[in-house]
Design an enzyme around this catalytic site. Structure first.
Site, PDB file in Angstrom:
ATOM      1  N   HIS A 200      -9.829   1.569   4.584  1.00  0.00           N
ATOM      2  CA  HIS A 200      -8.566   1.768   5.305  1.00  0.00           C
ATOM      3  C   HIS A 200      -8.800   2.770   6.435  1.00  0.00           C
ATOM      4  O   HIS A 200      -9.568   3.716   6.287  1.00  0.00           O
ATOM      5  CB  HIS A 200      -7.482   2.279   4.344  1.00  0.00           C
ATOM      6  CG  HIS A 200      -6.114   2.244   4.954  1.00  0.00           C
ATOM      7  ND1 HIS A 200      -5.685   3.214   5.835  1.00  0.00           N
ATOM      8  CD2 HIS A 200      -5.109   1.339   4.853  1.00  0.00           C
ATOM      9  CE1 HIS A 200      -4.455   2.904   6.242  1.00  0.00           C
ATOM     10  NE2 HIS A 200      -4.087   1.769   5.653  1.00  0.00           N
TER      11      HIS A 200
ATOM     12  N   GLY B 288       2.548  -1.062   4.437  1.00  0.00           N
ATOM     13  CA  GLY B 288       2.636   0.354   4.076  1.00  0.00           C
ATOM     14  C   GLY B 288       4.088   0.785   3.970  1.00  0.00           C
ATOM     15  O   GLY B 288       4.761   0.548   2.964  1.00  0.00           O
ATOM     16  N   GLY B 289       4.599   1.397   5.038  1.00  0.00           N
ATOM     17  CA  GLY B 289       5.945   1.978   5.046  1.00  0.00           C
ATOM     18  C   GLY B 289       7.025   1.086   4.446  1.00  0.00           C
ATOM     19  O   GLY B 289       7.811   1.539   3.599  1.00  0.00           O
TER      20      GLY B 289
ATOM     21  N   ASN C 121       0.864  -1.183   0.000  1.00  0.00           N
ATOM     22  CA  ASN C 121       0.000   0.000   0.000  1.00  0.00           C
ATOM     23  C   ASN C 121       0.903   1.235   0.000  1.00  0.00           C
ATOM     24  O   ASN C 121       1.457   1.601   1.028  1.00  0.00           O
ATOM     25  CB  ASN C 121      -0.900  -0.023   1.254  1.00  0.00           C
ATOM     26  CG  ASN C 121      -1.774   1.206   1.356  1.00  0.00           C
ATOM     27  OD1 ASN C 121      -1.884   1.992   0.412  1.00  0.00           O
ATOM     28  ND2 ASN C 121      -2.410   1.388   2.503  1.00  0.00           N
ATOM     29  N   TRP C 122       1.035   1.836  -1.186  1.00  0.00           N
ATOM     30  CA  TRP C 122       1.963   2.968  -1.317  1.00  0.00           C
ATOM     31  C   TRP C 122       1.335   4.287  -0.857  1.00  0.00           C
ATOM     32  O   TRP C 122       1.984   5.325  -0.912  1.00  0.00           O
ATOM     33  CB  TRP C 122       2.455   3.083  -2.766  1.00  0.00           C
ATOM     34  CG  TRP C 122       3.338   1.944  -3.179  1.00  0.00           C
ATOM     35  CD1 TRP C 122       3.939   1.038  -2.363  1.00  0.00           C
ATOM     36  CD2 TRP C 122       3.720   1.585  -4.520  1.00  0.00           C
ATOM     37  NE1 TRP C 122       4.677   0.139  -3.103  1.00  0.00           N
ATOM     38  CE2 TRP C 122       4.558   0.445  -4.431  1.00  0.00           C
ATOM     39  CE3 TRP C 122       3.433   2.103  -5.794  1.00  0.00           C
ATOM     40  CZ2 TRP C 122       5.107  -0.162  -5.546  1.00  0.00           C
ATOM     41  CZ3 TRP C 122       3.991   1.490  -6.915  1.00  0.00           C
ATOM     42  CH2 TRP C 122       4.814   0.374  -6.792  1.00  0.00           C
TER      43      TRP C 122
ATOM     44  N   SER D 231       2.575  -1.817  10.607  1.00  0.00           N
ATOM     45  CA  SER D 231       4.009  -1.822  10.954  1.00  0.00           C
ATOM     46  C   SER D 231       4.721  -3.137  10.617  1.00  0.00           C
ATOM     47  O   SER D 231       5.665  -3.520  11.310  1.00  0.00           O
ATOM     48  CB  SER D 231       4.211  -1.464  12.428  1.00  0.00           C
ATOM     49  OG  SER D 231       3.774  -0.133  12.653  1.00  0.00           O
TER      50      SER D 231
ATOM     51  N   GLU E  36      -6.093  -4.574  10.694  1.00  0.00           N
ATOM     52  CA  GLU E  36      -5.063  -3.555  10.925  1.00  0.00           C
ATOM     53  C   GLU E  36      -5.453  -2.723  12.147  1.00  0.00           C
ATOM     54  O   GLU E  36      -6.248  -1.780  12.016  1.00  0.00           O
ATOM     55  CB  GLU E  36      -4.969  -2.592   9.731  1.00  0.00           C
ATOM     56  CG  GLU E  36      -4.539  -3.195   8.434  1.00  0.00           C
ATOM     57  CD  GLU E  36      -3.915  -2.135   7.514  1.00  0.00           C
ATOM     58  OE1 GLU E  36      -2.798  -2.372   7.041  1.00  0.00           O
ATOM     59  OE2 GLU E  36      -4.527  -1.083   7.288  1.00  0.00           O
TER      60      GLU E  36
ATOM     61  N   GLY F  46       1.620   2.445  10.929  1.00  0.00           N
ATOM     62  CA  GLY F  46       2.631   3.498  10.839  1.00  0.00           C
ATOM     63  C   GLY F  46       3.290   3.870  12.161  1.00  0.00           C
ATOM     64  O   GLY F  46       4.005   4.872  12.239  1.00  0.00           O
TER      65      GLY F  46
END
Ligand code: PGA
Length: 246
Positions: A95, A231-232, A6-7, A210, A167, A173
């Site tokens: 999300h 994500g990150g 997921n950018w 994370s 999530e 994050g």
């Protein structure tokens, strides 16, 4: 295992396409590993081009959102059918960042799932509690509420595929990952809720929040986990590669 990158809105159009081109061979190599499926979710603007870059490969492309309406006067919205037409196989909905910043309700998320299933795009439905809800002991109630409208929708389909990404909002994050036993407990709860609708194993459970190369190995051993929403760590190809290779 399914690995969904997921950018978010972390890369511009040029940066996103540059990332795909710079790591093209690496992405292809990952997608060719047995039992590993890779889905890249760029911003709307890049989807078409990313589909073009990875055409004829096993890499799949997903969107990060879609409209809850089929067609009509909805300025700024993107229809599920268009996503399918340009080559999207998946679409993230609900999300926590959209629930928080765009005030998306559980009903709205259910309607997005409806549009996606009607268009043959696989929804990745995100659910999860905030820290306050966690502290108050409301986790199961929250997750159940978030899924009720989704289940109502899937009841109307005889054939469908769906991913549910658990999530916890407090993990997205933040670098904080819940204990594996805790994730397992929530997975069991979701499976229990969904078993009536999941006669053929069409629902895949993902974990997100994370995930990185240091924790993915242990999270992967959780029973019933079918993949990750990342994500990150998906913005650094080396990290993403390590997670998929684990
Ligand atoms: P994170 O994001 O991996 O950076 O925590 C996950 C997500 O928001 O899907």
């Amino acid at each position: 295992m399914l690995y969904v990158a997921n950018w978010k809105m972390e890369m511009s159009f040029k940066e996103g396409l540059g990332f795909c081109r710079d790591n093209y061979c690496g992405f292809i190599a990952l997608s060719e590993i047995e039992d590993k499926r890779v889905v890249l979710c760029p911003s709307f603007t890049e989807i078409s081009e990313v589909c073009g870059i990875f055409k004829n490969s096993a890499i799949k492309v997903g969107a990060q959102d879609c409209s809850d309406n089929k067609v009509g006067s909805y300025t700024g919205q993107v229809m599920a059918e268009s996503l399918r037409e340009i080559g999207c196989a998946y679409c993230i909905v609900g999300h926590s960042e959209r629930r928080i910043h765009c005030f998306e309700s559980n009903y709205l998320v259910g309607q997005k799932v409806l549009q996606l299933l009607q268009s043959g795009v696989i929804p990745i439905v995100c659910v999860g509690e905030t820290m306050a809800e966690y502290n108050a002991g409301f986790v199961k109630d929250v997750v159940k509420e978030q899924l009720i409208d989704v289940f109502k929708v899937i009841e109307g389909f005889s054939a469908y595929s769906l991913c549910i990404a658990y999530e916890p909002v407090w993990s997205v994050g933040t670098g904080i990952v819940p204990e594996s036993g805790y994730i397992e407990q929530i997975f069991d709860f979701i499976l229990e809720l969904s078993k009536k609708y999941d006669k053929k194993g069409q629902i895949e459970l993902l974990y997100g929040g994370s995930v990185d190369e240091s924790n993915a190995g242990s999270i992967k051993s959780i029973s019933n986990i079918r993949g990750f929403l990342i994500g990150g760590a998906s913005l650094d190809f080396k990290k993403f590669e390590k997670i998929v290779q684990l």
